[in-house]
Design an enzyme around this catalytic site. Structure first.
Site, PDB file in Angstrom:
ATOM      1  N   ARG A 175      -3.663 -10.059   1.346  1.00  0.00           N
ATOM      2  CA  ARG A 175      -5.112  -9.833   1.383  1.00  0.00           C
ATOM      3  C   ARG A 175      -5.743 -10.312   0.074  1.00  0.00           C
ATOM      4  O   ARG A 175      -5.343  -9.865  -0.999  1.00  0.00           O
ATOM      5  CB  ARG A 175      -5.379  -8.345   1.567  1.00  0.00           C
ATOM      6  CG  ARG A 175      -6.785  -8.002   1.951  1.00  0.00           C
ATOM      7  CD  ARG A 175      -6.943  -6.513   2.147  1.00  0.00           C
ATOM      8  NE  ARG A 175      -6.458  -6.019   3.420  1.00  0.00           N
ATOM      9  CZ  ARG A 175      -6.221  -4.733   3.684  1.00  0.00           C
ATOM     10  NH1 ARG A 175      -6.414  -3.819   2.742  1.00  0.00           N
ATOM     11  NH2 ARG A 175      -5.791  -4.367   4.870  1.00  0.00           N
ATOM     12  N   ARG A 222     -10.545  -0.293  -3.795  1.00  0.00           N
ATOM     13  CA  ARG A 222     -10.362  -1.537  -3.025  1.00  0.00           C
ATOM     14  C   ARG A 222     -11.540  -2.496  -3.200  1.00  0.00           C
ATOM     15  O   ARG A 222     -12.482  -2.211  -3.925  1.00  0.00           O
ATOM     16  CB  ARG A 222     -10.211  -1.174  -1.541  1.00  0.00           C
ATOM     17  CG  ARG A 222      -9.082  -0.197  -1.221  1.00  0.00           C
ATOM     18  CD  ARG A 222      -7.755  -0.869  -1.421  1.00  0.00           C
ATOM     19  NE  ARG A 222      -6.653  -0.047  -0.932  1.00  0.00           N
ATOM     20  CZ  ARG A 222      -6.196  -0.028   0.323  1.00  0.00           C
ATOM     21  NH1 ARG A 222      -6.778  -0.758   1.259  1.00  0.00           N
ATOM     22  NH2 ARG A 222      -5.167   0.724   0.657  1.00  0.00           N
ATOM     23  N   LYS A 241      -6.030   5.520  -1.271  1.00  0.00           N
ATOM     24  CA  LYS A 241      -7.005   4.430  -1.417  1.00  0.00           C
ATOM     25  C   LYS A 241      -8.405   4.984  -1.697  1.00  0.00           C
ATOM     26  O   LYS A 241      -8.716   6.127  -1.328  1.00  0.00           O
ATOM     27  CB  LYS A 241      -7.011   3.569  -0.168  1.00  0.00           C
ATOM     28  CG  LYS A 241      -7.356   4.332   1.100  1.00  0.00           C
ATOM     29  CD  LYS A 241      -7.436   3.448   2.335  1.00  0.00           C
ATOM     30  CE  LYS A 241      -6.117   3.037   2.887  1.00  0.00           C
ATOM     31  NZ  LYS A 241      -6.181   2.468   4.246  1.00  0.00           N
ATOM     32  N   LYS A 266     -12.698   3.653  -1.697  1.00  0.00           N
ATOM     33  CA  LYS A 266     -13.547   2.556  -1.250  1.00  0.00           C
ATOM     34  C   LYS A 266     -15.002   2.746  -1.662  1.00  0.00           C
ATOM     35  O   LYS A 266     -15.534   3.846  -1.549  1.00  0.00           O
ATOM     36  CB  LYS A 266     -13.452   2.416   0.267  1.00  0.00           C
ATOM     37  CG  LYS A 266     -12.036   2.055   0.721  1.00  0.00           C
ATOM     38  CD  LYS A 266     -11.924   1.864   2.206  1.00  0.00           C
ATOM     39  CE  LYS A 266     -10.526   1.389   2.579  1.00  0.00           C
ATOM     40  NZ  LYS A 266     -10.362   1.257   4.039  1.00  0.00           N
ATOM     41  N   CYS A 299     -10.268  -4.416  15.108  1.00  0.00           N
ATOM     42  CA  CYS A 299      -9.306  -4.534  14.013  1.00  0.00           C
ATOM     43  C   CYS A 299      -8.180  -5.477  14.438  1.00  0.00           C
ATOM     44  O   CYS A 299      -8.091  -5.886  15.590  1.00  0.00           O
ATOM     45  CB  CYS A 299      -8.737  -3.173  13.659  1.00  0.00           C
ATOM     46  SG  CYS A 299      -7.592  -2.563  14.907  1.00  0.00           S
ATOM     47  N   CYS A 301       0.076  -5.396  13.009  1.00  0.00           N
ATOM     48  CA  CYS A 301      -0.121  -4.093  12.378  1.00  0.00           C
ATOM     49  C   CYS A 301       0.928  -3.076  12.843  1.00  0.00           C
ATOM     50  O   CYS A 301       1.026  -2.786  14.036  1.00  0.00           O
ATOM     51  CB  CYS A 301      -1.511  -3.561  12.689  1.00  0.00           C
ATOM     52  SG  CYS A 301      -1.738  -1.947  11.948  1.00  0.00           S
ATOM     53  N   CYS A 339     -10.000   1.090  11.153  1.00  0.00           N
ATOM     54  CA  CYS A 339     -10.216  -0.118  10.331  1.00  0.00           C
ATOM     55  C   CYS A 339     -11.455  -0.920  10.725  1.00  0.00           C
ATOM     56  O   CYS A 339     -11.983  -1.657   9.910  1.00  0.00           O
ATOM     57  CB  CYS A 339      -8.977  -1.003  10.361  1.00  0.00           C
ATOM     58  SG  CYS A 339      -7.543  -0.202   9.640  1.00  0.00           S
TER      59      CYS A 339
HETATM   60 FE1  SRM Z   1      -7.266  -0.625   7.434  1.00  0.00          FE
HETATM   61  C1  SRM Z   1      -4.094   0.554   7.182  1.00  0.00           C
HETATM   62  C2  SRM Z   1      -6.130  -3.592   8.436  1.00  0.00           C
HETATM   63  C3  SRM Z   1     -10.327  -1.904   6.891  1.00  0.00           C
HETATM   64  C4  SRM Z   1      -8.542   2.554   7.351  1.00  0.00           C
HETATM   65  N1  SRM Z   1      -5.417  -1.393   7.700  1.00  0.00           N
HETATM   66  C5  SRM Z   1      -4.220  -0.759   7.510  1.00  0.00           C
HETATM   67  C6  SRM Z   1      -3.032  -1.726   7.648  1.00  0.00           C
HETATM   68  C7  SRM Z   1      -2.703  -2.233   6.283  1.00  0.00           C
HETATM   69  C8  SRM Z   1      -1.805  -1.182   8.389  1.00  0.00           C
HETATM   70  C9  SRM Z   1      -0.719  -0.564   7.547  1.00  0.00           C
HETATM   71  O1  SRM Z   1      -0.910   0.569   7.061  1.00  0.00           O
HETATM   72  O2  SRM Z   1       0.321  -1.183   7.406  1.00  0.00           O
HETATM   73  C10 SRM Z   1      -3.711  -2.809   8.539  1.00  0.00           C
HETATM   74  C11 SRM Z   1      -3.123  -4.213   8.435  1.00  0.00           C
HETATM   75  C12 SRM Z   1      -3.182  -4.893   9.780  1.00  0.00           C
HETATM   76  C13 SRM Z   1      -2.821  -6.312   9.748  1.00  0.00           C
HETATM   77  O3  SRM Z   1      -1.829  -6.686  10.393  1.00  0.00           O
HETATM   78  O4  SRM Z   1      -3.531  -7.096   9.122  1.00  0.00           O
HETATM   79  C14 SRM Z   1      -5.175  -2.627   8.192  1.00  0.00           C
HETATM   80  N2  SRM Z   1      -8.031  -2.436   7.508  1.00  0.00           N
HETATM   81  C15 SRM Z   1      -7.428  -3.533   8.053  1.00  0.00           C
HETATM   82  C16 SRM Z   1      -8.409  -4.672   8.224  1.00  0.00           C
HETATM   83  C17 SRM Z   1      -7.791  -6.051   8.022  1.00  0.00           C
HETATM   84  C18 SRM Z   1      -9.069  -4.548   9.608  1.00  0.00           C
HETATM   85  C19 SRM Z   1      -9.811  -5.759  10.087  1.00  0.00           C
HETATM   86  O5  SRM Z   1      -9.612  -6.079  11.257  1.00  0.00           O
HETATM   87  O6  SRM Z   1     -10.600  -6.349   9.356  1.00  0.00           O
HETATM   88  C20 SRM Z   1      -9.456  -4.279   7.171  1.00  0.00           C
HETATM   89  C21 SRM Z   1      -9.148  -4.806   5.801  1.00  0.00           C
HETATM   90  C22 SRM Z   1     -10.192  -4.424   4.826  1.00  0.00           C
HETATM   91  C23 SRM Z   1     -10.068  -5.051   3.482  1.00  0.00           C
HETATM   92  O7  SRM Z   1     -10.375  -6.231   3.355  1.00  0.00           O
HETATM   93  O8  SRM Z   1      -9.715  -4.353   2.533  1.00  0.00           O
HETATM   94  C24 SRM Z   1      -9.284  -2.762   7.158  1.00  0.00           C
HETATM   95  N3  SRM Z   1      -9.084   0.179   7.073  1.00  0.00           N
HETATM   96  C25 SRM Z   1     -10.249  -0.535   7.010  1.00  0.00           C
HETATM   97  C26 SRM Z   1     -11.370   0.349   7.131  1.00  0.00           C
HETATM   98  C27 SRM Z   1     -12.825  -0.055   7.179  1.00  0.00           C
HETATM   99  C28 SRM Z   1     -13.448  -0.013   5.815  1.00  0.00           C
HETATM  100  O9  SRM Z   1     -12.781   0.168   4.810  1.00  0.00           O
HETATM  101  O10 SRM Z   1     -14.663  -0.169   5.750  1.00  0.00           O
HETATM  102  C29 SRM Z   1     -10.861   1.625   7.274  1.00  0.00           C
HETATM  103  C30 SRM Z   1     -11.665   2.925   7.523  1.00  0.00           C
HETATM  104  C31 SRM Z   1     -12.400   3.385   6.336  1.00  0.00           C
HETATM  105  C32 SRM Z   1     -11.584   4.341   5.525  1.00  0.00           C
HETATM  106  O11 SRM Z   1     -10.723   3.886   4.790  1.00  0.00           O
HETATM  107  O12 SRM Z   1     -11.801   5.543   5.666  1.00  0.00           O
HETATM  108  C33 SRM Z   1      -9.415   1.505   7.234  1.00  0.00           C
HETATM  109  N4  SRM Z   1      -6.448   1.241   7.237  1.00  0.00           N
HETATM  110  C34 SRM Z   1      -7.141   2.409   7.304  1.00  0.00           C
HETATM  111  C35 SRM Z   1      -6.213   3.509   7.296  1.00  0.00           C
HETATM  112  C36 SRM Z   1      -6.577   5.011   7.362  1.00  0.00           C
HETATM  113  C37 SRM Z   1      -6.881   5.562   6.029  1.00  0.00           C
HETATM  114  C38 SRM Z   1      -7.152   7.039   6.081  1.00  0.00           C
HETATM  115  O13 SRM Z   1      -7.958   7.529   5.309  1.00  0.00           O
HETATM  116  O14 SRM Z   1      -6.534   7.742   6.876  1.00  0.00           O
HETATM  117  C39 SRM Z   1      -4.919   2.940   7.241  1.00  0.00           C
HETATM  118  C40 SRM Z   1      -3.573   3.671   7.219  1.00  0.00           C
HETATM  119  C41 SRM Z   1      -3.223   4.163   5.857  1.00  0.00           C
HETATM  120  O15 SRM Z   1      -3.914   3.953   4.873  1.00  0.00           O
HETATM  121  O16 SRM Z   1      -2.203   4.839   5.787  1.00  0.00           O
HETATM  122  C42 SRM Z   1      -5.106   1.509   7.226  1.00  0.00           C
HETATM  123 FE1  SF4 Z   2      -6.121  -1.309  13.728  1.00  0.00          FE
HETATM  124 FE2  SF4 Z   2      -6.039  -0.396  11.293  1.00  0.00          FE
HETATM  125 FE3  SF4 Z   2      -4.906   1.007  13.222  1.00  0.00          FE
HETATM  126 FE4  SF4 Z   2      -3.808  -1.250  12.438  1.00  0.00          FE
HETATM  127  S1  SF4 Z   2      -4.082   0.574  11.156  1.00  0.00           S
HETATM  128  S2  SF4 Z   2      -4.197  -0.638  14.557  1.00  0.00           S
HETATM  129  S3  SF4 Z   2      -5.556  -2.517  11.922  1.00  0.00           S
HETATM  130  S4  SF4 Z   2      -7.056   0.615  13.026  1.00  0.00           S
END
Ligand code: SRM
Ligand code: SF4
Length: 563
Positions: free
Chosen positions: A77, A146, A209, A211, A430, A436, A479
């Site tokens: 990323r 982030r 994390k 944000k 997402c 993922c 996400c």
């Molecule tokens: Fe996310 C984890 C993709 C924005 C909440 N997110 C992941 C992972 C890294 C999966 C993992 O844990 O191994 C995903 C990678 C998938 C892949 O194959 O690429 C992933 N998140 C993404 C992206 C690429 C979604 C997209 O389709 O664009 C976004 C990348 C953002 C960036 O450039 O940094 C992305 N993730 C978000 C958002 C939206 C936002 O930030 O505005 C959220 C919800 C907001 C929040 O954080 O509250 C989000 N991602 C999560 C979570 C849940 C966190 C939590 O508080 O519970 C995880 C899981 C974790 O952290 O354990 C996660």
């Molecule tokens: Fe979608 Fe984020 Fe869940 Fe992966 S961790 S399935 S990118 S919502």
């Protein structure tokens, strides 16, 4: 600082603590040519460097049957504060996508770029190339602040410049201090005698994390209330006067665990532009010191705030800042989507916002969008802006270049926004499968087809031109911020989703789950019925989510567990 409770400590705290400021044994892991993977602890440490080890889930079962190890590769990323990058940077990232990744560029919901399918042997070259282009990957993931988001809004160029500067300043201030990143990826020698330190984060970084987003009303495209910390710009005659401060937003939840939930941020006051960085540091250090280091599912700032309350936060803030932020000022949002097509700014330059379905830019038999954007980057003299809705703006185009850009846009079918339904233009999904590891259902690969079927329903009810936000995720982590869409679909199992309805069109109200674990047929029949009611009973100009709330339509739908 909060310390993990003995016997209850979560292993990630030990890994961070033992990593020596994010070094771990990553250098050795990368060097080991005997395997395409890295050591278990390094998988965790490498997240802070912007890297996730993944495997292709489409072939996982088959390989397991054939006694083969999973098909491993890495997601990388690249951090792009505020989503602004130059044509030269675009070309550098495009080259990485085509040489070392899976021939696609993925624009994320946080205005960053992702590469999928990078092999271990190509990681270092890819990350060096990103750094050579003056972008980086550090802190794109991990328990740190982030990528900082900022409404791209080029048509208000003067105000945007000021807000963007504040966003970049916060981003730089909160970037980890460790020299590990430069040593490991850029082969920079550690200066003898120097000792690493993290004045803001400390050796174990944050509990989770963190944000931050900057919104420029009336746009709430960044979904500012979904953030741990947010700043809503206030202005006078186009000049930035300050920011309303929002705290404690977040989307992530776990199915069946009521102690986890999406939460909208609280507006806690107002600050001047000069105070933004110190307020960011104060909130980050409050979370560092008081966030839950035992339970990662409960470690985001939203839970810290729920536990201690707003009064406590104000006291903590005052102690750290030496002053209390002023009272919040009024603000109005009109939407959390994007506005497509050409717009001109006060400085005479032009900006073209293009729809990029689910953020994926690739060449397909139908459209050569990756190539098209590359050709545009070759002639473009302005910049690019990634939007928080996974779209892209070709920004700051001279009037003399407009036709040439338009030609390329048409030739490579990048102008789809002209024909698409308002629903599709307001959609996000997402990544989910196949990369993922958390996904329980499809999202990016499935939403386009499902939207076709929902569009047929909208056509039937003569609602095709009605903007409605719809977002799908493969799991409840959120996400694509699905809990802030008028229609949210959250993956529960293959082919099955929880249906959430009733969020506000401007991102200021969460939706509610109305049906659990339903399949496509039930999604469509439910929407068919509600679209009919909406068409017949809505008031003039009433948005879909507001209608559902007013008529309590969504709430009257019975919760059914079909599992
Ligand atoms: Fe996310 C984890 C993709 C924005 C909440 N997110 C992941 C992972 C890294 C999966 C993992 O844990 O191994 C995903 C990678 C998938 C892949 O194959 O690429 C992933 N998140 C993404 C992206 C690429 C979604 C997209 O389709 O664009 C976004 C990348 C953002 C960036 O450039 O940094 C992305 N993730 C978000 C958002 C939206 C936002 O930030 O505005 C959220 C919800 C907001 C929040 O954080 O509250 C989000 N991602 C999560 C979570 C849940 C966190 C939590 O508080 O519970 C995880 C899981 C974790 O952290 O354990 C996660
Ligand atoms: Fe979608 Fe984020 Fe869940 Fe992966 S961790 S399935 S990118 S919502």
């Amino acid at each position: 600082m909060s310390t993990p409770v003995a016997g209850k400590a979560n292993p990630m705290e030990d890994i961070k603590s033992a990593s020596n400021y994010l070094r771990g044994t990553l250098a050795a892991s990368l060097h080991d040519g005997a395997t395409g993977t890295i050591a278990d602890d390094d998988i965790q440490v490498s997240k802070f460097h912007g890297i996730y080890q993944q495997d292709d889930r489409d072939v996982r079962e088959d390989r397991r049957h054939r006694m083969l190890e999973p098909d491993h590769s890495f997601m990388v990323r690249a951090r792009v504060p505020g989503g602004v990058c130059t044509p030269a940077q675009w070309l550098a990232l495009d080259e990485i996508a085509t040489r070392w990744a899976n021939h696609s560029l993925r624009l994320t919901t946080r205005q960053a770029f992702q590469f999928h399918g990078v092999l271990k042997r190509d990681l270092k070259t890819s990350i060096r190339a990103i750094n050579t282009s003056l972008l980086d990957t550090i802190a794109a993931c991990g328990d740190v602040n982030r990528n900082v988001m900022c409404s791209p809004l080029p048509e208000l160029s003067g105000l945007h410049r000021q807000v963007y500067q504040a966003a970049v300043a916060v981003s730089e201030h909160l970037t980890p201090n460790t020299s590990a990143y430069h040593e490991i990826w850029l082969d920079r020698e550690k200066v003898a005698g120097t000792v690493d330190s993290e004045p803001i984060y400390g050796a174990t970084y944050l509990p989770r994390k963190f944000k931050i987003a900057f919104a420029i009303p009336p746009q709430n495209d960044v979904d500012v209330l979904a953030h741990d910390l947010g700043f809503i710009a206030t202005e006078n005659d186009g000049e930035l006067t300050g920011f309303n401060i929002t705290v404690g937003g977040g989307m992530g939840a776990t199915h069946g665990d009521p102690t986890t939930y999406p939460r909208l941020a609280d507006v806690i006051g107002w600050c001047s532009p000069k105070q933004v960085t110190e307020i960011s540091q104060a909130i980050v250090t409050i979370q560092r010191d008081h966030g839950d280091r035992n339970n990662r599912k409960h470690a985001r700032f939203k839970y810290t705030l729920e536990k201690h309350g707003l009064k406590w936060l104000h006291t903590e803030l005052e102690q750290r800042l030496g002053y209390t932020p002023e009272s919040a000022k009024p603000y109005v949002f009109t939407g959390n989507g994007d506005r497509f097509g050409w717009q001109q700014s006060d400085n005479g330059l032009w900006h073209l916002l293009l729809f990029t379905e689910n953020g994926r830019l690739a060449d397909t038999p139908i459209a050569s969008r990756l190539t098209g954007m590359r050709e545009i980057a070759r002639i473009h003299t302005g910049d690019f802006r990634l939007t928080p809705n996974q779209n892209v703006i070709i920004a700051n185009v001279e009037a003399s270049q407009k036709d040439a850009i338009d030609d390329l846009v048409k030739r490579h079918h990048l102008d789809t926004y002209r024909q698409l339904s308002q629903l599709r233009l307001h959609s996000m999904a997402c990544v989910a499968l196949p990369t993922c590891p958390q996904s329980m259902a499809e999202a990016e690969r499935y939403l386009p087809d499902l939207l076709g079927k929902i569009e047929d329903l909208l056509e039937l009810h003569q609602l095709r031109d009605q903007p409605i936000t719809i977002r799908m995720t493969g799991c409840p982590n959120g996400c694509a911020r699905p809990y802030l869409a008028e229609i949210g679909l959250v993956g529960k199992a293959p082919g099955r989703y929880n249906l959430h309805l009733g969020a506000a069109f401007d991102g200021t109200r969460l939706n509610q789950m109305v049906k659990e674990n339903i399949d496509e047929a039930e999604i469509l029949s439910t929407l068919d019925q509600i679209f009919g009611d909406y068409k017949r009973q809505r008031q003039e100009g009433e948005y879909f989510g507001d209608f559902l709330l007013r008529t309590k339509q969504a709430l009257q739908l019975e919760l059914t567990d079909n599992g």
